[in-house]
Design an enzyme around this catalytic site. Sequence first.
Site, PDB file in Angstrom:
ATOM      1  CD  GLU A 119      -2.597  -1.264   2.514  1.00 61.23           C
ATOM      2  OE1 GLU A 119      -2.123  -0.734   3.538  1.00 61.23           O
ATOM      3  OE2 GLU A 119      -3.483  -2.125   2.534  1.00 61.23           O
ATOM      4  CE1 TYR A 131       7.724   0.399  -3.294  1.00 61.89           C
ATOM      5  CE2 TYR A 131       5.742   1.717  -3.093  1.00 61.89           C
ATOM      6  CZ  TYR A 131       6.878   1.174  -2.535  1.00 61.89           C
ATOM      7  OH  TYR A 131       7.161   1.405  -1.215  1.00 61.89           O
TER       8      TYR A 131
HETATM    9  C1  COA Z   1      10.715   5.570  -1.965  1.00 59.78           C
HETATM   10  C2  COA Z   1      12.188   5.467  -1.545  1.00 59.78           C
HETATM   11  C3  COA Z   1      12.367   4.216  -0.671  1.00 59.78           C
HETATM   12  C4  COA Z   1      13.055   5.331  -2.818  1.00 59.78           C
HETATM   13  O1  COA Z   1      14.400   5.067  -2.417  1.00 59.78           O
HETATM   14  P1  COA Z   1      15.656   5.513  -3.310  1.00 59.78           P
HETATM   15  O2  COA Z   1      16.850   4.788  -2.774  1.00 59.78           O
HETATM   16  O3  COA Z   1      15.741   6.979  -3.373  1.00 59.78           O
HETATM   17  O4  COA Z   1      15.237   4.935  -4.737  1.00 59.78           O
HETATM   18  P2  COA Z   1      16.237   4.539  -5.920  1.00 59.78           P
HETATM   19  O5  COA Z   1      17.391   5.465  -5.963  1.00 59.78           O
HETATM   20  O6  COA Z   1      16.528   3.083  -5.820  1.00 59.78           O
HETATM   21  O7  COA Z   1      15.293   4.814  -7.185  1.00 59.78           O
HETATM   22  C5  COA Z   1      14.963   3.798  -8.125  1.00 59.78           C
HETATM   23  C6  COA Z   1      13.985   4.384  -9.128  1.00 59.78           C
HETATM   24  O8  COA Z   1      12.765   4.756  -8.480  1.00 59.78           O
HETATM   25  C7  COA Z   1      12.268   5.982  -9.069  1.00 59.78           C
HETATM   26  N1  COA Z   1      12.367   7.089  -8.103  1.00 59.78           N
HETATM   27  C8  COA Z   1      12.936   7.064  -6.865  1.00 59.78           C
HETATM   28  N2  COA Z   1      12.804   8.276  -6.278  1.00 59.78           N
HETATM   29  C9  COA Z   1      12.140   9.069  -7.141  1.00 59.78           C
HETATM   30  C10 COA Z   1      11.731  10.425  -7.110  1.00 59.78           C
HETATM   31  N3  COA Z   1      11.973  11.208  -6.035  1.00 59.78           N
HETATM   32  N4  COA Z   1      11.082  10.921  -8.178  1.00 59.78           N
HETATM   33  C11 COA Z   1      10.836  10.161  -9.267  1.00 59.78           C
HETATM   34  N5  COA Z   1      11.231   8.861  -9.372  1.00 59.78           N
HETATM   35  C12 COA Z   1      11.862   8.317  -8.321  1.00 59.78           C
HETATM   36  C13 COA Z   1      13.174   6.270 -10.247  1.00 59.78           C
HETATM   37  O9  COA Z   1      12.653   5.563 -11.360  1.00 59.78           O
HETATM   38  C14 COA Z   1      14.478   5.652  -9.787  1.00 59.78           C
HETATM   39  O10 COA Z   1      15.360   5.328 -10.829  1.00 59.78           O
HETATM   40  P3  COA Z   1      16.375   6.476 -11.386  1.00 59.78           P
HETATM   41  O11 COA Z   1      17.035   7.123 -10.191  1.00 59.78           O
HETATM   42  O12 COA Z   1      17.313   5.686 -12.244  1.00 59.78           O
HETATM   43  O13 COA Z   1      15.503   7.437 -12.135  1.00 59.78           O
HETATM   44  C15 COA Z   1      12.656   6.759  -0.803  1.00 59.78           C
HETATM   45  O14 COA Z   1      12.280   7.894  -1.556  1.00 59.78           O
HETATM   46  C16 COA Z   1      12.105   6.899   0.613  1.00 59.78           C
HETATM   47  O15 COA Z   1      12.651   6.346   1.573  1.00 59.78           O
HETATM   48  N6  COA Z   1      10.994   7.670   0.755  1.00 59.78           N
HETATM   49  C17 COA Z   1      10.427   7.922   2.082  1.00 59.78           C
HETATM   50  C18 COA Z   1       9.767   6.688   2.663  1.00 59.78           C
HETATM   51  C19 COA Z   1       8.684   6.174   1.739  1.00 59.78           C
HETATM   52  O16 COA Z   1       7.967   6.935   1.104  1.00 59.78           O
HETATM   53  N7  COA Z   1       8.541   4.826   1.691  1.00 59.78           N
HETATM   54  C20 COA Z   1       7.529   4.186   0.865  1.00 59.78           C
HETATM   55  C21 COA Z   1       6.308   3.949   1.664  1.00 59.78           C
HETATM   56  S1  COA Z   1       5.108   2.981   0.741  1.00 59.78           S
END
Ligand code: COA
Length: 164
Positions: A119, A131
């Site tokens: 979710e 995702y």
């Molecule tokens: C969601 C989260 C876990 C992503 O972690 P991350 O290590 O930054 O993600 P990655 O670097 O592995 O990103 C992989 C891909 O996801 C997408 N992505 C990640 N962050 C993004 C952003 N801010 N905007 C757009 N696309 C994004 C992109 O496609 C990215 O690939 P790219 O960098 O080559 O374009 C992080 O933003 C986070 O911890 N957010 C706060 C907690 C949260 O929201 N958890 C999810 C609850 S359901």
Amino acid sequence: MRIPFLVRAPREFLIERLQPGCGHVLAELHSEDFVRPWTDGEFEQLLAQDTVFGFAGLEIGKGSAGPVGFVLARHAADEAEILTIAVARSHRRHGLGWLLMNSVLRELHSERVEALFLEVDEANAAAIALYRRLGFREVGKRPQYYRTADSGRSGALVMRRDLR
Ligand SMILES: CC(C)(COP(=O)(O)OP(=O)(O)OC[C@H]1O[C@@H](n2cnc3c(N)ncnc32)[C@H](O)[C@@H]1OP(=O)(O)O)[C@@H](O)C(=O)NCCC(=O)NCCS
């Protein structure tokens, strides 16, 4: 003439299985973003359950600083769910979220699980983008599901990734 430019140094991560006893670190990472962060005790209770597993990411060369991201999942019969995932703000967009989610997918594949669910807040563009790139698709909506920082409500998307 050469034009100077800044290059973001690549970061590399080591992925380790989560063990009981790291609840405080998970709670700290979780508190960076979630409106109701889970406590150390809540994480410890989850980690003590047989059906719950997860992974932490440590930055290579800086492992002594502790995890900079983690994912927690629950596996029951043919299905599994992501309970939560968080990457430290300082370490985002370096591929760690992707690595953590892939570690979960690999483990569930090897256990022949049929589908992984999660979710996500419909306003959480970063997580939804991650995702979708991993092959999740929307299978439902829960209106007014999450409490927002300004005391409002936000809907949840239910997403599914087929594993077989
Ligand atoms: C969601 C989260 C876990 C992503 O972690 P991350 O290590 O930054 O993600 P990655 O670097 O592995 O990103 C992989 C891909 O996801 C997408 N992505 C990640 N962050 C993004 C952003 N801010 N905007 C757009 N696309 C994004 C992109 O496609 C990215 O690939 P790219 O960098 O080559 O374009 C992080 O933003 C986070 O911890 N957010 C706060 C907690 C949260 O929201 N958890 C999810 C609850 S359901």
